[in-house]
Design an enzyme around this catalytic site. Structure first.
Site, PDB file in Angstrom:
ATOM      1  N   LYS A   1       0.867  -1.183   0.000  1.00 20.48           N
ATOM      2  CA  LYS A   1       0.000   0.000   0.000  1.00 20.48           C
ATOM      3  C   LYS A   1       0.902   1.232   0.000  1.00 20.48           C
ATOM      4  O   LYS A   1       1.933   1.244   0.693  1.00 20.48           O
ATOM      5  CB  LYS A   1      -0.890  -0.026   1.251  1.00 20.48           C
ATOM      6  CG  LYS A   1      -1.905   1.101   1.317  1.00 20.48           C
ATOM      7  CD  LYS A   1      -2.845   0.959   2.523  1.00 20.48           C
ATOM      8  CE  LYS A   1      -3.863   2.079   2.575  1.00 20.48           C
ATOM      9  NZ  LYS A   1      -4.791   1.975   3.732  1.00 20.48           N
TER      10      LYS A   1
ATOM     11  N   SER B   1      -9.810   2.279   2.946  1.00 16.86           N
ATOM     12  CA  SER B   1      -8.878   2.966   2.078  1.00 16.86           C
ATOM     13  C   SER B   1      -7.921   2.041   1.328  1.00 16.86           C
ATOM     14  O   SER B   1      -7.352   2.461   0.331  1.00 16.86           O
ATOM     15  CB  SER B   1      -8.067   3.972   2.892  1.00 16.86           C
ATOM     16  OG  SER B   1      -7.233   3.298   3.814  1.00 16.86           O
TER      17      SER B   1
ATOM     18  N   SER C   1     -10.230   0.049   7.122  1.00 12.81           N
ATOM     19  CA  SER C   1      -9.578   0.161   5.813  1.00 12.81           C
ATOM     20  C   SER C   1      -8.905  -1.096   5.277  1.00 12.81           C
ATOM     21  O   SER C   1      -8.498  -1.129   4.123  1.00 12.81           O
ATOM     22  CB  SER C   1      -8.551   1.292   5.829  1.00 12.81           C
ATOM     23  OG  SER C   1      -9.199   2.531   5.787  1.00 12.81           O
TER      24      SER C   1
END
Lengths: 95, 483
Positions: free
Chosen positions: B75, B150, B174
């Site tokens: 990420k 997210s 997330s």
């Protein structure tokens, strides 16, 4: 609790956050909506409840006062917007 | 190759069936082929092939871990030395991280091959990946739907088989929410279990990195490499890390599952509820016992979170000031203008909304009414969990109130967007570990089952997920066009 456009502008200034004039109205509406959501909290009695700042309730770990980091100034300044002789440059603050 | 588990891939690498270079090339080709999903912000092709070559050497010399030579992706919230690290924001579009996050360092050390940096909501603030400066990620199950957020790029990339597994972070859901919406497995560890060093901070008392993969077994292998004490993270917990893979064989006879009635009330869509009920029946067939429980303060999780997280965010994001790194506006007139315009021009709308909210909640005159009040509510929610987890082994429920919603559907209404995290947020406030497990489909879109456990019981959660995946195959389903 609802906010006014002036409140939002004041908060934005406190945060040193530029917001477009045309967006002030929508931020005012959104933040007022969020505050509305938060009124639910006031319906719950929390007298005598200890505020919880952190999930672990742990104290800060201490370490021996020894240098552990190497000097990375050049690496860090290589990605800065403006530097000179090891200093970060900003617009003149004192005349 | 892209449908194999980590163990199958590791054995293929060792038997010489394929090399890590070939495996890496295959995934890089898939990433190119499915660029329209927009999962990646940066693809680090050359570095990946170099790392694969080194991994092949390590495997040949018998100096390899299970993850050596396995393609993974990070990420873009994790700092990667010498590689652009954007956190999904224009603010960091020019930011080449000067050091590695501990998680990145650990995965590099075991020889995992990083394919690139994954798309995400800006500064991890969002539930749909639509707040990213780099554009929305498409859900491979239905490309006009969001992947969740997210960690939307992470979940979509795994579902589309563009990476074997990936890292994610979870501040209010997330990891779990995108895992649920994309039909993959995700683990949000106990706060303090995975180092936050080099993980760009959003809300420091809630943020926690964790693994995402197709199966619980792959998730356990990735977790093994990520977890552990780190002196560089002041809130890292110094406790031994169990052998997660070794814990995967325990049968579930007598396991008590708590079902909070607050998780199954109004707001939960009927087709999601039906899938969750069926999954719980599957656990009952395996010998688990179900008990209805109540956690009356859960309903306050969203308001408490939207005070605490923005408050911490407004403090954390004050470091982005246009002086030391990141975006700086053109021709600043004075220092205030430099700060105000740099931040104003480089932050997106959702980030600004949260900075404003947090600044307000922390300002003189409102601090007690909002911030301290929210921290007291946080305590009540945490006590609810403590009481419930003294009665049952784990808590189960849905991850999300509905399946993946359409791109653009909720962007005009932030409050409605916030409510999509209604079942995940309370867990972060308490700091507990929780998982999302693929549990079936509703109208062609994946549904995730949430399993919440006591502090530091990631091994138990992984086993509970693994046992379910021995009797179901939801986690192995591929979206059409990505088989």
């Amino acid at each position: 609790m609802t906010l006014t456009a002036d409140d939002v502008k004041k908060i934005a200034y406190l945060a040193r956050l530029g917001i477009d004039q045309q967006d002030v109205e929508s931020y005012t509406k959104d933040l007022s909506g969020m505050l509305e959501l938060m009124t639910q909290m006031s319906e719950t009695n929390t007298d005598g409840v200890l505020p919880m700042a952190h999930p672990m309730d742990q104290s800060q770990r201490l370490r021996v006062d020894e240098v552990t980091e190497q000097d990375n100034r050049n690496n860090f300044q290589a990605i800065a917007p403006q530097v000179e002789e090891g200093l970060y440059l900003v617009p003149k603050v004192i005349e | 190759m892209h449908n194999k588990s980590i163990k199958e891939l590791a054995s293929g690498l060792r038997s010489g069936e394929f090399s890590s270079v070939e495996l890496t090339q295959a995934f890089l080709a898939r990433i190119k082929q499915h660029q329209s999903l927009n999962c990646f912000i940066s693809v680090t092709e050359d570095l990946a092939l170099q790392a694969a070559k080194l991994a092949d050497h390590r495997i040949a010399t018998g100096n390899a871990d299970l993850l050596t030579g396995i393609p993974i992706a990070q990420k873009d919230i994790f700092c990667t030395q010498g590689i652009k690290t954007t956190c999904g924001s224009k603010m960091l579009d020019n930011f080449i991280a000067p050091y590695n996050a501990t998680v990145v360092e650990k995965l590099n050390d075991v020889g995992a091959v990083m394919l690139g940096k994954l798309n995400m909501d800006e500064f991890a603030m969002g539930s749909s990946n639509e707040t990213s400066y780099y554009g929305v990620v498409r859900n491979p199950w239905q490309t006009d739907s969001v992947p969740g957020g997210s960690s939307g790029g992470s979940a979509a990339a795994i579902a589309a088989r563009l990476s074997v597994c990936a890292t994610g972070t979870d501040t209010g859901g997330s990891i779990r929410q995108p895992a649920a919406l994309c039909g993959i497995t995700g683990l949000k560890p106990t706060y303090g279990r995975v180092s936050r060093y080099g993980m760009i901070a959003y809300a420091s008392s809630l943020d926690q990195g964790g693994p995402m993969a197709r199966s619980a077994e792959d998730t356990a292998i990735l977790m093994q490499a990520m977890a552990g004490f780190d002196p560089k993270d002041s809130s890292s917990v110094d406790m031994p890390v169990p052998d997660y893979q070794a814990g995967l064989g325990v049968d579930l006879k007598g396991l008590t599952i708590g079902l909070p009635k607050e998780f199954f009330g109004d707001g939960l869509s009927g087709n999601v509820a039906a899938v969750i009920e069926k999954a719980i029946q599957e656990y009952q067939k395996m010998g688990a016992v179900v008990k209805e429980v109540s956690m009356p303060n859960l309903k306050l999780a969203i308001p408490a979170y939207y005070v605490i997280a923005p408050a911490e965010c407004s403090a954390n994001l004050s470091r982005f000031d246009g002086v030391r790194f990141g975006y700086r506006c053109e021709n600043p007139q004075d220092l205030t203008d430099l700060y105000t315009r740099s931040r104003g021009e480089a932050f997106g709308k959702e980030v600004k909304r949260r900075i404003l909210m947090g600044t307000y909640a922390l300002s003189a005159g409102y601090y007690d009414a909002y911030y301290i009040k929210a921290q007291k509510i946080r305590r009540l929610i945490s006590e609810d969990f403590k009481k419930t987890l003294a009665e049952v082994d784990v808590i189960m429920g849905p991850v999300t109130p509905s399946t993946a919603f359409g791109i653009g559907e909720k962007m005009g209404n932030p409050i409605e967007m916030y409510l999509s995290d209604i079942y995940t947020i309370a867990i972060n406030l308490a700091g507990l570990p929780a998982m999302s497990i693929p549990a079936g489909f509703a109208e062609g879109k994946p549904v995730g089952l949430q399993v919440i456990g006591n502090y530091f019981t990631e091994d138990r959660l992984l086993n509970i997920a693994h046992q379910y995946q021995q009797v179901t195959d939801w986690h192995q389903r591929s979206p059409k066009g990505f088989e």
